[in-house]
Design a protein around this motif. Structure first.
Motif, PDB file in Angstrom:
ATOM      1  N   THR A 399      -6.671   0.570   4.372  1.00  0.00           N
ATOM      2  CA  THR A 399      -5.494   0.284   5.188  1.00  0.00           C
ATOM      3  C   THR A 399      -4.334  -0.064   4.254  1.00  0.00           C
ATOM      4  OG1 THR A 399      -5.983  -2.086   5.349  1.00  0.00           O
ATOM      5  CG2 THR A 399      -6.974  -0.624   7.008  1.00  0.00           C
ATOM      6  N   ASP A 400      -3.120  -0.050   4.780  1.00  0.00           N
ATOM      7  CA  ASP A 400      -1.954  -0.390   3.957  1.00  0.00           C
ATOM      8  C   ASP A 400      -2.052  -1.814   3.419  1.00  0.00           C
ATOM      9  OD1 ASP A 400      -0.930   2.106   4.399  1.00  0.00           O
ATOM     10  OD2 ASP A 400       0.388   1.489   6.047  1.00  0.00           O
ATOM     11  N   GLY A 401      -2.552  -2.720   4.255  1.00  0.00           N
ATOM     12  CA  GLY A 401      -2.691  -4.101   3.811  1.00  0.00           C
ATOM     13  C   GLY A 401      -3.701  -4.246   2.686  1.00  0.00           C
ATOM     14  N   GLU A 402      -4.823  -3.517   2.789  1.00  0.00           N
ATOM     15  CA  GLU A 402      -5.840  -3.563   1.733  1.00  0.00           C
ATOM     16  C   GLU A 402      -5.294  -2.972   0.434  1.00  0.00           C
ATOM     17  OE1 GLU A 402     -10.071  -3.193   4.160  1.00  0.00           O
ATOM     18  OE2 GLU A 402      -8.850  -1.389   3.851  1.00  0.00           O
ATOM     19  N   ARG A 403      -4.502  -1.931   0.550  1.00  0.00           N
ATOM     20  CA  ARG A 403      -3.914  -1.319  -0.648  1.00  0.00           C
ATOM     21  C   ARG A 403      -2.946  -2.290  -1.322  1.00  0.00           C
ATOM     22  NH1 ARG A 403      -2.810   4.114  -2.474  1.00  0.00           N
ATOM     23  NH2 ARG A 403      -3.870   4.938  -0.627  1.00  0.00           N
ATOM     24  N   ARG A 404      -2.090  -2.940  -0.525  1.00  0.00           N
ATOM     25  CA  ARG A 404      -1.142  -3.909  -1.105  1.00  0.00           C
ATOM     26  C   ARG A 404      -1.888  -5.064  -1.771  1.00  0.00           C
ATOM     27  NH1 ARG A 404       1.734  -2.783   3.729  1.00  0.00           N
ATOM     28  NH2 ARG A 404       0.794  -4.613   4.724  1.00  0.00           N
ATOM     29  N   ASP A 405      -2.968  -5.504  -1.159  1.00  0.00           N
ATOM     30  CA  ASP A 405      -3.749  -6.599  -1.741  1.00  0.00           C
ATOM     31  C   ASP A 405      -4.370  -6.174  -3.066  1.00  0.00           C
ATOM     32  OD1 ASP A 405      -5.012  -9.301  -1.438  1.00  0.00           O
ATOM     33  OD2 ASP A 405      -6.844  -8.081  -1.505  1.00  0.00           O
ATOM     34  N   ALA A 406      -4.881  -4.942  -3.117  1.00  0.00           N
ATOM     35  CA  ALA A 406      -5.463  -4.442  -4.366  1.00  0.00           C
ATOM     36  C   ALA A 406      -4.399  -4.328  -5.450  1.00  0.00           C
ATOM     37  CB  ALA A 406      -6.118  -3.086  -4.122  1.00  0.00           C
ATOM     38  N   MET A 407      -3.188  -3.920  -5.079  1.00  0.00           N
ATOM     39  CA  MET A 407      -2.105  -3.794  -6.063  1.00  0.00           C
ATOM     40  C   MET A 407      -1.668  -5.161  -6.578  1.00  0.00           C
ATOM     41  SD  MET A 407       0.229  -0.792  -4.319  1.00  0.00           S
ATOM     42  CE  MET A 407       1.570  -1.095  -5.479  1.00  0.00           C
ATOM     43  N   SER A 408      -1.673  -6.159  -5.698  1.00  0.00           N
ATOM     44  CA  SER A 408      -1.247  -7.493  -6.120  1.00  0.00           C
ATOM     45  C   SER A 408      -2.223  -8.118  -7.109  1.00  0.00           C
ATOM     46  CB  SER A 408      -1.069  -8.403  -4.902  1.00  0.00           C
ATOM     47  OG  SER A 408      -2.321  -8.645  -4.270  1.00  0.00           O
TER      48      SER A 408
END
Length: 533
Positions: A399-408
């Motif tokens: 999901t977009d949220g999971e991707r942002r969390d992985a990037m952070s």
């Protein structure tokens, strides 16, 4: 699953569908490159995923282009599904464990991953000229642009830097031609048009700073696993020239920076290029030549390159001949071209007397493939009909949220996400042009001021100008303003010869007395004459 330096791919099956033995990819030959082919929906992407997982667990960094967004799920732990459990039991994978993997997301546009950039200087004029298929004259002009920039400390970092340099060369072509050779404005114009096409595909996003360090794509985690770099390529694939530019740069950087290591125990880096047919369709000649060169020579630098595509005919023959590890999923053979593709694929395998490769390719089920890898001394194994093992990570995208969390939580978070626009050719040339325009304006104003002062001084030194009594001459005796036209200076008397009021009165009185005295004398003389007569 890693066994004695080998990656577990799946379990082969005999013609009677009984289980035979496990099929492995030897890490020592993994840098001999590979090919994964098959029709849409036959399981190519899952095969790519399980290979990336296996390499990561073996401590090998992985790079893959994610064209459809499916590969992002490799960053999340797998989820139980009936068909996955069934596959694991069928091939004897026990225990079947779920796992998440260390993933770094990248994106040339900075939307779904960390920014990927390089500078024009790092790309160099040779690769850039060949990528845009320039003529010899245009390539010469581009080389001159880079040389002038280098000699004058004008860093070429992004597209506007090169455009500014070309504009400068066009404006000063006569002076520069005498130093560097012929600089044709027509060649400059042609280069500018090619750059415009590249810009419209998003090249301004790719060229700039901070530039990507190849070492950040070759990371390993503290627990010894290789980081998996996933490039968001769904949007990038819509801009084939930009994708070709990126790939050309990446392969060239790897080839130039990595030292020779011969045949290591395992690769230093493995590349997967999904939907490779999109890469080679209408690709510039230089790109195909460069890929061929890299595939032939980069093996000794410990880098393996794997192409994932629908049809083996999508890959140029010169490249195809270098791919030693083959995984062939099902192909359809309805049209003559499809039949030719199946025949080509079948002929590339080391035959297995237990089945016919041509027929087997058309009968393979989803998740099933013909597998042949390199074994001792680089000899290909006999092709086996194999059930590919299920992945340990999630099937499907994040999901977009999971991707942002992985990037952070990425090890490169904050290193490439912000643009860096330091003074380079564009800023320096613009400042020079502004300073020159300002100096020219000041010189023009100074000349105008000097001219006004000269005219003013001349006006006050002309004869007939500046006299006090001129003001009286501007009006007649009725108080009306006289004509603004003045008498010619040559006809005016000098002010030093003019009479004062007193002098004029005295002369007038003298003239009156003289006139009266003259008349009296005349009358007296005439009267005396009359008396005498």
């Amino acid at each position: 699953m890693l066994q004695d330096g080998k990656l577990y791919l799946g379990t082969s099956r005999k013609p009677d569908d009984s289980i035979n033995q496990g099929e492995y990819l030897d890490l020592g030959y993994a840098n001999r490159h590979g090919l994964i082919t098959g029709a849409t929906g036959t399981g190519k992407t899952v095969t790519l995923q399980i290979l990336a997982e296996a390499f990561s667990n073996a401590g090998v960094p992985v790079f893959c282009a994610d064209v459809k967004g499916d590969l992002s799920g490799i960053a999340a732990i797998g989820e139980y599904k009936d068909f996955l459990e069934k596959r694991a039991k069928t091939i004897g994978l026990d225990p079947y464990e779920f796992q998440e993997f260390p993933v770094i997301f990248w994106d040339l546009f900075g939307e779904r991953g960390h920014r990927v950039r390089t500078t024009l200087t790092e790309m160099g004029p040779l690769l850039l000229a060949r990528l845009m298929d320039m003529t010899d004259a245009q390539e010469g002009v581009l080389n001159i642009a880079f040389k002038i920039a280098d000699e004058n400390g004008l860093a070429l970092l992004d597209m506007k830097d090169l455009q500014a340099m070309l504009k400068y060369m066009s404006e000063h072509s006569k002076e520069l031609t005498g130093i560097y050779g012929n600089i044709s404005k027509q060649s400059i114009g042609a280069i500018q048009r090619d750059l415009l096409v590249l810009e419209q595909q998003g090249a301004e996003q790719f060229f700039g700073e901070p530039a990507l360090k190849i070492s950040d794509m070759m990371r390993t985690t503290p627990d010894g696993r290789g980081a998996i770099s996933v490039l968001a390529a769904d949007k990038l694939m819509m801009n084939p020239r930009l994708y070709g530019t990126f790939l050309l740069w990446l392969l060239s950087e790897l080839f130039e920076e990595l030292p020779e290591v011969g045949d290591p125990d395992k690769p230093r880096l493995v590349f997967f290029f999904d939907e490779a047919h999109l890469l080679f369709d209408e690709a510039p000649k230089i790109l195909i030549e460069r890929v061929e060169q890299v595939v032939r020579l980069i093996r000794s630098k410990g880098v393996g390159v794997y192409f994932v595509t629908q049809n083996p005919l999508d890959v140029p023959e010169t490249v195809l001949s270098q791919l030693g590890n083959r995984i062939q999923h099902a192909l359809r053979a309805y049209t003559p071209r499809e039949q030719k593709a199946v025949k080509t694929a079948a002929e590339t395998f080391r035959p297995n007397p237990e089945f016919d490769c041509f027929e087997a390719i058309t009968q393979l089920g989803v998740g099933e493939a013909l597998v042949s890898t390199l074994e001792a001394k680089g000899v290909p194994t006999v092709v086996q009909r194999t059930l590919i093992r299920p992945p340990s990570s999630r099937l499907g995208p994040l999901t977009d949220g999971e991707r942002r969390d992985a990037m952070s939580h990425s090890p490169v978070a904050g290193l490439y996400d912000e643009d860096l626009d330091r003074d380079s050719a564009f800023e320096i040339l613009k400042k020079r042009a502004d300073d020159a325009a300002k100096a020219e304006e000041e010189q023009r104003r100074k000349e105008e001021d000097d001219e006004e002062e000269l005219q003013e001084s001349r006006r006050w030194t002309l004869p007939g100008f500046g006299d006090d009594d001129d003001d009286d001459d501007d009006y007649d005796d009725r108080g009306r303003k006289r004509s603004s036209r003045r008498r010619k200076p040559t006809r005016r008397r000098r002010s030093s010869r003019r009479q004062t009021v007193a002098e004029a009165a005295m002369k007038s009185a003298a003239r009156t007395v003289a006139t009266q005295l003259g008349r009296a004398l005349v009358r007296g003389i005439l009267g005396s004459l009359k008396k005498g007569l």
